[in-house]
Design a protein around this motif. Structure first.
Motif, PDB file in Angstrom:
ATOM      1  N   SER A  16      85.747   0.250 -73.674  1.00 54.80           N
ATOM      2  CA  SER A  16      85.701   1.702 -73.793  1.00 54.80           C
ATOM      3  C   SER A  16      85.889   2.383 -75.057  1.00 54.80           C
ATOM      4  O   SER A  16      86.597   1.579 -75.980  1.00 54.80           O
ATOM      5  N   PRO A  17      85.607   3.632 -75.565  1.00 55.84           N
ATOM      6  CA  PRO A  17      85.704   4.039 -76.679  1.00 55.84           C
ATOM      7  C   PRO A  17      87.138   4.353 -76.950  1.00 55.84           C
ATOM      8  O   PRO A  17      87.908   4.299 -76.029  1.00 55.84           O
ATOM      9  N   PRO A  18      87.573   4.278 -78.083  1.00 56.06           N
ATOM     10  CA  PRO A  18      88.982   4.506 -78.354  1.00 56.06           C
ATOM     11  C   PRO A  18      89.577   5.597 -77.690  1.00 56.06           C
ATOM     12  O   PRO A  18      88.836   6.910 -77.811  1.00 56.06           O
ATOM     13  N   GLY A  19      90.737   5.711 -76.969  1.00 58.57           N
ATOM     14  CA  GLY A  19      91.379   6.889 -76.397  1.00 58.57           C
ATOM     15  C   GLY A  19      90.729   7.211 -75.147  1.00 58.57           C
ATOM     16  O   GLY A  19      91.260   8.222 -74.605  1.00 58.57           O
ATOM     17  N   VAL A  20      89.882   6.358 -74.457  1.00 57.67           N
ATOM     18  CA  VAL A  20      89.110   6.726 -73.369  1.00 57.67           C
ATOM     19  C   VAL A  20      89.559   5.548 -72.358  1.00 57.67           C
ATOM     20  O   VAL A  20      89.287   4.431 -72.763  1.00 57.67           O
ATOM     21  N   ASP A  21      90.312   5.899 -71.247  1.00 59.90           N
ATOM     22  CA  ASP A  21      90.627   5.087 -70.184  1.00 59.90           C
ATOM     23  C   ASP A  21      89.452   4.382 -69.648  1.00 59.90           C
ATOM     24  O   ASP A  21      88.540   4.809 -69.446  1.00 59.90           O
ATOM     25  N   LEU A  22      89.836   2.795 -69.568  1.00 58.79           N
ATOM     26  CA  LEU A  22      88.597   1.927 -69.167  1.00 58.79           C
ATOM     27  C   LEU A  22      88.045   2.517 -68.018  1.00 58.79           C
ATOM     28  O   LEU A  22      86.996   2.415 -67.781  1.00 58.79           O
ATOM     29  N   ALA A  23      88.792   2.547 -66.812  1.00 55.19           N
ATOM     30  CA  ALA A  23      88.669   2.848 -65.622  1.00 55.19           C
ATOM     31  C   ALA A  23      87.849   4.195 -65.368  1.00 55.19           C
ATOM     32  O   ALA A  23      86.920   4.415 -64.676  1.00 55.19           O
ATOM     33  N   GLU A  24      88.319   5.176 -66.357  1.00 58.09           N
ATOM     34  CA  GLU A  24      87.442   6.292 -66.329  1.00 58.09           C
ATOM     35  C   GLU A  24      86.197   6.394 -66.900  1.00 58.09           C
ATOM     36  O   GLU A  24      85.214   6.972 -66.377  1.00 58.09           O
ATOM     37  N   VAL A  95      74.253   2.097 -68.522  1.00 61.25           N
ATOM     38  CA  VAL A  95      73.314   2.933 -69.005  1.00 61.25           C
ATOM     39  C   VAL A  95      73.097   4.273 -68.762  1.00 61.25           C
ATOM     40  O   VAL A  95      72.005   4.330 -67.924  1.00 61.25           O
ATOM     41  N   PRO A  96      74.103   5.000 -69.063  1.00 64.73           N
ATOM     42  CA  PRO A  96      73.989   6.444 -68.623  1.00 64.73           C
ATOM     43  C   PRO A  96      72.870   7.261 -68.827  1.00 64.73           C
ATOM     44  O   PRO A  96      72.613   8.165 -68.016  1.00 64.73           O
ATOM     45  N   ASP A  97      72.168   6.859 -69.863  1.00 60.97           N
ATOM     46  CA  ASP A  97      71.002   7.712 -70.307  1.00 60.97           C
ATOM     47  C   ASP A  97      69.711   7.096 -70.211  1.00 60.97           C
ATOM     48  O   ASP A  97      68.703   7.259 -70.989  1.00 60.97           O
ATOM     49  N   LEU A  98      69.687   6.137 -69.193  1.00 62.54           N
ATOM     50  CA  LEU A  98      68.479   5.171 -69.116  1.00 62.54           C
ATOM     51  C   LEU A  98      67.382   6.256 -68.549  1.00 62.54           C
ATOM     52  O   LEU A  98      67.578   6.966 -67.698  1.00 62.54           O
ATOM     53  N   TRP A 169      66.314  -1.209 -72.920  1.00 62.96           N
ATOM     54  CA  TRP A 169      67.018  -0.006 -73.206  1.00 62.96           C
ATOM     55  C   TRP A 169      68.300  -0.832 -73.514  1.00 62.96           C
ATOM     56  O   TRP A 169      68.786  -1.974 -73.171  1.00 62.96           O
ATOM     57  N   ARG A 170      69.281   0.073 -74.385  1.00 64.52           N
ATOM     58  CA  ARG A 170      70.568  -0.568 -74.747  1.00 64.52           C
ATOM     59  C   ARG A 170      71.463  -0.097 -73.794  1.00 64.52           C
ATOM     60  O   ARG A 170      71.337   0.869 -73.123  1.00 64.52           O
ATOM     61  N   ARG A 171      72.535  -1.088 -73.789  1.00 65.32           N
ATOM     62  CA  ARG A 171      73.816  -0.680 -72.948  1.00 65.32           C
ATOM     63  C   ARG A 171      74.839  -0.532 -73.501  1.00 65.32           C
ATOM     64  O   ARG A 171      74.938  -0.629 -74.862  1.00 65.32           O
ATOM     65  N   LEU A 172      75.754   0.208 -73.254  1.00 69.79           N
ATOM     66  CA  LEU A 172      76.842   0.773 -73.785  1.00 69.79           C
ATOM     67  C   LEU A 172      78.121  -0.122 -73.766  1.00 69.79           C
ATOM     68  O   LEU A 172      78.750  -0.214 -72.884  1.00 69.79           O
ATOM     69  N   ARG A 173      78.014  -1.067 -74.791  1.00 71.26           N
ATOM     70  CA  ARG A 173      78.999  -2.071 -74.637  1.00 71.26           C
ATOM     71  C   ARG A 173      79.888  -2.164 -76.043  1.00 71.26           C
ATOM     72  O   ARG A 173      80.496  -3.187 -76.171  1.00 71.26           O
ATOM     73  N   GLY A 174      79.606  -1.296 -76.950  1.00 70.24           N
ATOM     74  CA  GLY A 174      80.415  -1.456 -78.124  1.00 70.24           C
ATOM     75  C   GLY A 174      79.975  -0.129 -78.823  1.00 70.24           C
ATOM     76  O   GLY A 174      79.305   0.647 -78.744  1.00 70.24           O
ATOM     77  N   PRO A 175      80.838  -0.007 -80.187  1.00 66.18           N
ATOM     78  CA  PRO A 175      80.923   1.130 -80.931  1.00 66.18           C
ATOM     79  C   PRO A 175      79.406   1.383 -81.443  1.00 66.18           C
ATOM     80  O   PRO A 175      78.881   2.513 -81.555  1.00 66.18           O
ATOM     81  N   ALA A 176      78.635   0.430 -81.723  1.00 68.50           N
ATOM     82  CA  ALA A 176      77.239   0.444 -82.313  1.00 68.50           C
ATOM     83  C   ALA A 176      76.325   1.205 -81.417  1.00 68.50           C
ATOM     84  O   ALA A 176      75.474   1.948 -81.457  1.00 68.50           O
ATOM     85  N   ASP A 177      76.562   0.778 -80.011  1.00 64.99           N
ATOM     86  CA  ASP A 177      75.749   1.166 -79.117  1.00 64.99           C
ATOM     87  C   ASP A 177      76.172   2.891 -78.576  1.00 64.99           C
ATOM     88  O   ASP A 177      75.207   3.495 -78.469  1.00 64.99           O
ATOM     89  N   LEU A 178      77.247   3.056 -78.870  1.00 68.45           N
ATOM     90  CA  LEU A 178      77.663   4.419 -78.641  1.00 68.45           C
ATOM     91  C   LEU A 178      77.133   5.352 -79.553  1.00 68.45           C
ATOM     92  O   LEU A 178      76.809   6.654 -79.192  1.00 68.45           O
TER      93      LEU A 178
END
Length: 202
Positions: A16-24, A95-98, A169-178
């Motif tokens: 999850s991005p820094p400062g963002v709870d993983l579950a959220e 993939v929230p923006d798929l 499509w890319r998946r959100l699995r790291g900073p580069a994807d974000l």
């Protein structure tokens, strides 16, 4: 017309991005994918989870959406749980923006092929989704969506062409994807709200 279902598989999320709870973060990603699937035409929509994540699914699905509990978070387990459908696609939930068009492209080859897979854009590990004509072929190996490749899906196929490879499509699995998220792209409201630090819509 073939009866088709698209299933969001709420598998584990490891970053999850820094400062963002993983579950959220996981819940926001899943919510956006479920909302996207609800806009699709000519398919039914479902969600699949392991029993430990049933509460997450129940909190996110639209009324009347089927929720399947599976022993393991793999497309194969989901395919085995489905009844009454001719075709099925299982998608990851990060993939929230798929684009909806990408889902359609995954299903389209099933008119002539028994299996289709969508890779991760850019050649990263894992798959975006897997689609099959049901029942799934016995030669299809158990595919882990975080690590599987199109070559793995084809390994036991009678002919390589039995497994179509569709748009990725890319998946959100790291900073580069974000960094690739496009603020101008419609959708992904829950993920967008979480990243902006604002309260998620009720």
């Amino acid at each position: 017309m073939a009866r088709r279902v698209v299933v969001a598989l709420l598998g584990p999320v490891h970053w999850s991005p820094p400062g963002v709870d993983l579950a959220e973060w996981r819940a926001a990603l899943a919510e956006d994918v479920i909302d996207l699937l609800a806009t699709l035409n000519e398919v039914e929509v479902a969600v699949a989870v392991t029993p430990a994540d049933r509460a997450l699914a129940d909190a996110l699905v639209w009324p009347g959406t089927a929720v399947y509990e599976v022993a393991e978070p793999t497309p194969n387990a989901v395919f085995a749980a489905l009844e009454g459908y001719d075709q099925a696609a299982v998608l990851v939930s990060d993939v929230p923006d798929l684009p909806a068009l990408t889902v359609g492209k995954l299903l389209r080859p099933l008119t002539t092929r028994p299996v289709a897979v969508a890779p991760v854009e850019g050649g990263g590990p894992g798959l975006l989704g897997v689609a099959v004509r049901l029942p799934a072929p016995e030669w299809l190996p158990t595919l882990e969506l975080d690590t599987a490749t199109p070559a793995e899906a084809r390994a036991n196929a009678p002919r390589p062409g039995d497994v179509a490879v569709t748009a990725g499509w890319r998946r959100l699995r790291g900073p580069a994807d974000l960094a690739t998220l496009d603020p101008a792209f419609e959708g992904w409201e829950a993920t967008r709200a979480l990243l902006s630090g604002s309260a998620r819509p009720a």
